[in-house]
Design an enzyme around this catalytic site. Structure first.
Site, PDB file in Angstrom:
ATOM      1  N   GLU A 286       0.787  -1.228   0.000  1.00 31.76           N
ATOM      2  CA  GLU A 286       0.000   0.000   0.000  1.00 31.76           C
ATOM      3  C   GLU A 286       0.823   1.283   0.000  1.00 31.76           C
ATOM      4  O   GLU A 286       0.467   2.236   0.691  1.00 31.76           O
ATOM      5  CB  GLU A 286      -0.922  -0.023   1.219  1.00 31.76           C
ATOM      6  CG  GLU A 286      -0.219   0.030   2.592  1.00 31.76           C
ATOM      7  CD  GLU A 286       0.139  -1.327   3.189  1.00 31.76           C
ATOM      8  OE1 GLU A 286       0.291  -2.294   2.417  1.00 31.76           O
ATOM      9  OE2 GLU A 286       0.265  -1.424   4.426  1.00 31.76           O
ATOM     10  N   GLU A 311      -5.428  -2.684  -1.060  1.00 34.80           N
ATOM     11  CA  GLU A 311      -4.319  -1.707  -0.983  1.00 34.80           C
ATOM     12  C   GLU A 311      -4.859  -0.281  -0.903  1.00 34.80           C
ATOM     13  O   GLU A 311      -4.326   0.554  -0.180  1.00 34.80           O
ATOM     14  CB  GLU A 311      -3.360  -1.874  -2.164  1.00 34.80           C
ATOM     15  CG  GLU A 311      -2.757  -3.277  -2.326  1.00 34.80           C
ATOM     16  CD  GLU A 311      -2.257  -3.924  -1.035  1.00 34.80           C
ATOM     17  OE1 GLU A 311      -1.883  -3.189  -0.099  1.00 34.80           O
ATOM     18  OE2 GLU A 311      -2.258  -5.177  -0.942  1.00 34.80           O
ATOM     19  N   HIS A 314      -5.996   0.752   2.574  1.00 36.54           N
ATOM     20  CA  HIS A 314      -4.905   1.165   3.460  1.00 36.54           C
ATOM     21  C   HIS A 314      -4.710   2.688   3.463  1.00 36.54           C
ATOM     22  O   HIS A 314      -4.056   3.227   4.353  1.00 36.54           O
ATOM     23  CB  HIS A 314      -3.592   0.506   3.049  1.00 36.54           C
ATOM     24  CG  HIS A 314      -3.369  -0.865   3.617  1.00 36.54           C
ATOM     25  ND1 HIS A 314      -3.325  -1.107   4.971  1.00 36.54           N
ATOM     26  CD2 HIS A 314      -3.124  -2.066   3.018  1.00 36.54           C
ATOM     27  CE1 HIS A 314      -3.074  -2.412   5.179  1.00 36.54           C
ATOM     28  NE2 HIS A 314      -2.953  -3.017   4.006  1.00 36.54           N
ATOM     29  N   ASP A 388       8.166 -10.385  10.090  1.00 33.23           N
ATOM     30  CA  ASP A 388       7.911 -11.270   8.935  1.00 33.23           C
ATOM     31  C   ASP A 388       7.702 -12.716   9.372  1.00 33.23           C
ATOM     32  O   ASP A 388       6.975 -13.475   8.732  1.00 33.23           O
ATOM     33  CB  ASP A 388       9.096 -11.271   7.951  1.00 33.23           C
ATOM     34  CG  ASP A 388       9.208  -9.956   7.201  1.00 33.23           C
ATOM     35  OD1 ASP A 388       8.242  -9.175   7.216  1.00 33.23           O
ATOM     36  OD2 ASP A 388      10.283  -9.715   6.618  1.00 33.23           O
ATOM     37  N   TYR A 396      -5.222 -10.238   9.708  1.00 33.67           N
ATOM     38  CA  TYR A 396      -6.136  -9.923   8.602  1.00 33.67           C
ATOM     39  C   TYR A 396      -7.566 -10.367   8.907  1.00 33.67           C
ATOM     40  O   TYR A 396      -8.475  -9.556   9.004  1.00 33.67           O
ATOM     41  CB  TYR A 396      -5.687 -10.644   7.320  1.00 33.67           C
ATOM     42  CG  TYR A 396      -4.430 -10.087   6.703  1.00 33.67           C
ATOM     43  CD1 TYR A 396      -4.494  -9.246   5.594  1.00 33.67           C
ATOM     44  CD2 TYR A 396      -3.175 -10.398   7.215  1.00 33.67           C
ATOM     45  CE1 TYR A 396      -3.342  -8.742   5.013  1.00 33.67           C
ATOM     46  CE2 TYR A 396      -2.024  -9.894   6.646  1.00 33.67           C
ATOM     47  CZ  TYR A 396      -2.106  -9.060   5.543  1.00 33.67           C
ATOM     48  OH  TYR A 396      -0.977  -8.547   4.980  1.00 33.67           O
TER      49      TYR A 396
END
Ligand code: BES
Ligand code: ZN
Length: 617
Positions: A286, A311, A314, A388, A396
């Site tokens: 994004e 995106e 965002h 990560d 989400y």
């Protein structure tokens, strides 16, 4: 109106709002934002494709918070620091600095002695050819095959691998840049790109007047062409894929309008898409004013454009109102998944939106079954890990379900008003989960007593797993597919009867998701002969089909799977495929390892990292 509004929000940000955010503890940043913050940075960089390096300097404008402070501490990773200077009186002087030893998660702390608390400091540096936040592509890895390509991916903690910066989402900077590239390539950034349209002289200027967290600073360089889609939207892509991208994504303006109707104006002016080569490890990123997009969503039928809705969303959740630390990622991704789906409903209808909810929940359920308990908590404990490595569907989809739950309980009208107010209240600021919880309790839970308890809110945010009364989206269309599938599996329905159905991509994805894991090879043959699934050109259908084919040992897919793995670098697809192959049998593992050996250099450093692990173990 807009101007007053902007001035007001800038004042708010400058004077009060973010200062408290400087007291947040970000366990994966060395930046000493309690003492001093960079408020604006200027990049002066040249792009060297031969050496795979960026070289030049960054100039930080400093705002000292603590009178006793005498150092600026920045995050770096694998950077070569040539010199550091600071502006004192009327000239630049050398500063002493120390680059600390490398930490695998955090990189190297750069501590600069600045006893005089100067306004400006410059760090002259060169990036490493293997910088974690950059990918350097050879011409063969592009659509046009003639020019090289490079791009950045800074989220979560990779901005530091190409800019010495206080790399925490608790702070924000405005930025400007002067970028030099070989002639005939175009550079684009997450900034105002308008000065560089219609020129390819290798000399580009950028301004980003809105303050953003460092993980949103982004650059792309390649043989790019531009086509506008509306007065506010357009696409940058390699010339040969520009037209198909524009056709796929021409609902972007409608998506902006759907967002604005719900949550007030889009505050970033232009909204463009940059279509990257297929090696891009994500679906999308994004970057403000310029989302980075995988070409694997150009399906020809708009079936995967929820990625654009995501995106774009965002621009409210994440870019405008930002998670203060990576433990709070769900504030970015959960809100964005929720808003994405509301926009999909508005633009493509409720039926499709519900199908996408269902597919999201299915991927969440499979993660919940596999993840350690603590990784299923929204307010995620990182415990020193690289963000990560803690990535999953939890922030989400569990985040989205939490917001759907609140919507269901309070009703759309009240909940939409709350979310709009939340975005406006925290605009251009970062906040933690605890702060969100306090805001939610005050402005929704306490305002309408007796609807949802604080205890329930606490459970959603701080407890692992799923709460008992979580929303459970149901799609009528999917129920029909399920009926057909069940009758086929039980032998009541011949494959020819199944064939009469003209299913959408979503219905196919549901069908594939619902196939028994151990579906017989014979049934795989029937499905493939009837529906040509091995030949599908839809990246999501291919992925689901290949996963099933590996499980059912339907090895007819060998050739197409090899070319899929060799041409696509999107982590969500290739990591599970390599894992499934490695777990299938020693023979398939060997096959996969050979493919990986050839494909590895074409994958992004982050994807390489995840797949290396599979074969080293
Ligand atoms: N911001 C994320 C990508 C990301 C998250 C990069 C965390 C690094 C760390 C982006 O918005 C995203 O979520 N992309 C998804 C899109 C999907 C959910 C529609 C992706 O890449 O698959
Ligand atoms: Zn996202």
């Amino acid at each position: 109106m807009l101007r007053n509004f902007l001035i007001r929000s800038f004042l708010t940000v400058g004077l009060f709002a973010s200062t408290w955010a400087y007291s947040v503890t970000d366990e994966v940043s060395y930046g000493n934002i309690r003492d001093v913050v960079s408020t604006h940075l200027h990049l002066e960089l040249s792009v060297d494709f031969k050496a795979k390096q960026l070289t030049g300097y960054v100039e930080h404008q400093l705002n000292w918070q603590n009178k006793a402070a005498n150092k600026l501490v920045l995050d770096t990773r694998d950077l070569t620091i040539e010199k550091v200077t600071f502006f004192s009186g009327d000239n630049w002087k050398q500063a002493n600095f120390k680059l600390f030893p490398h930490d695998d998660v955090m990189g190297s702390k750069l501590s600069i002695d600045l006893a005089k608390q100067p306004d400006k400091v410059r760090i002259y540096y060169t990036t490493s050819p293997t910088a974690s936040g950059l990918q350097w592509l050879t011409p063969v890895q592009t659509a046009g095959k003639k020019a090289p390509f490079m791009y950045s991916q800074s989220q979560a903690i990779h901005a530091r691998s190409w800019i010495p910066v206080q790399d925490t989402p608790a702070m924000r900077v405005t930025y400007s840049a002067h970028i030099q590239t070989p002639k005939n390539l175009l550079a684009v950034m997450s900034a105002d790109n308008s000065k560089n349209l219609n020129k390819k002289d290798g000399d580009y200027q950028f301004q980003m007047p809105q303050a953003i967290p460092p993980y949103l600073i982004a650059i792309g360089v390649g043989d790019l062409a531009y086509q506008s889609m509306s007065s506010q939207t357009g696409v940058y892509a390699e010339p040969s894929i520009l037209a198909s991208a524009v056709a796929e994504f021409d609902d972007t303006q409608a998506m902006i309008e759907a967002n604005e109707k719900l949550y007030d104006e889009y505050r970033w002016g232009q909204y463009d898409l940059l279509i990257l080569p297929p090696a891009f490890p994500f679906g999308g990123m994004e970057n403000p004013r310029l989302s980075f997009i995988t070409p694997t969503v150009i399906a020809g039928d708009k079936s995967l454009v929820n990625l654009i809705a995501h995106e774009l969303a965002h621009s409210w959740s994440g870019n405008l109102v930002t998670n203060a630390t990576w433990r709070d990622l769900w504030l970015n991704e959960g809100f964005t998944s929720y808003v994405e789906n509301r926009v999909m409903e508005e633009v493509f209808g409720e039926e499709r939106a519900v199908m996408e909810q269902w597919l999201g929940v299915a991927s969440l359920k499979s993660d919940l079954a596999d993840l350690p308990k603590n990784d299923t908590i929204l307010n995620l404990p990182l415990n020193g890990r690289d963000p990560d490595d803690a990535f999953s569907n939890v922030p989400y989809v569990k985040g989205q379900l939490f917001l759907m739950y609140l919507e269901e309980k309070f009703g759309r009208e009240k909940f939409d008003a709350f979310v709009k107010q939340y975005f406006n209240h925290f605009a251009f600021q970062s906040l933690t989960t605890a702060q969100f919880e306090a805001y939610l309790n005050k402005h929704l839970i306490e305002k309408h007593p007796g609807v949802v308890s604080k205890k329930k809110v606490h459970e959603w945010i701080h407890k692992p797993g799923m709460t008992a009364d979580a929303p459970d989206p149901q799609s009528d269309a999917f129920a029909k597919v399920k009926q057909k599938l069940d009758s086929w599996l039980s032998g009541e329905l011949a494959i020819d009867e199944l064939k009469k159905n003209d299913w959408s991509v979503h219905e196919w994805l549901y069908f594939l998701e619902q196939l028994p894991e151990d579906l017989s090879k014979q049934n795989m043959v029937l499905l493939d002969n009837t529906f040509g699934l091995t030949k599908s050109s839809n990246s999501e259908i291919s992925f689901a089909w290949y996963m099933q084919a590996i499980n059912s040992d339907y090895w007819v897919v060998e050739q197409p799977l090899e070319s899929y793995l060799s041409s696509i670098g999107r982590r969500k697809f290739i990591v599970p495929l390599y894992k499934a192959l490695a777990n299938h049998s020693p023979e398939r593992k060997k096959w996969a390892e050979q493919i990986y050996k050839k494909a590895r250099s074409g994958y992004h450093p982050l994807a390489q990292g995840s797949i290396d692990e599979i074969f080293i173990k």
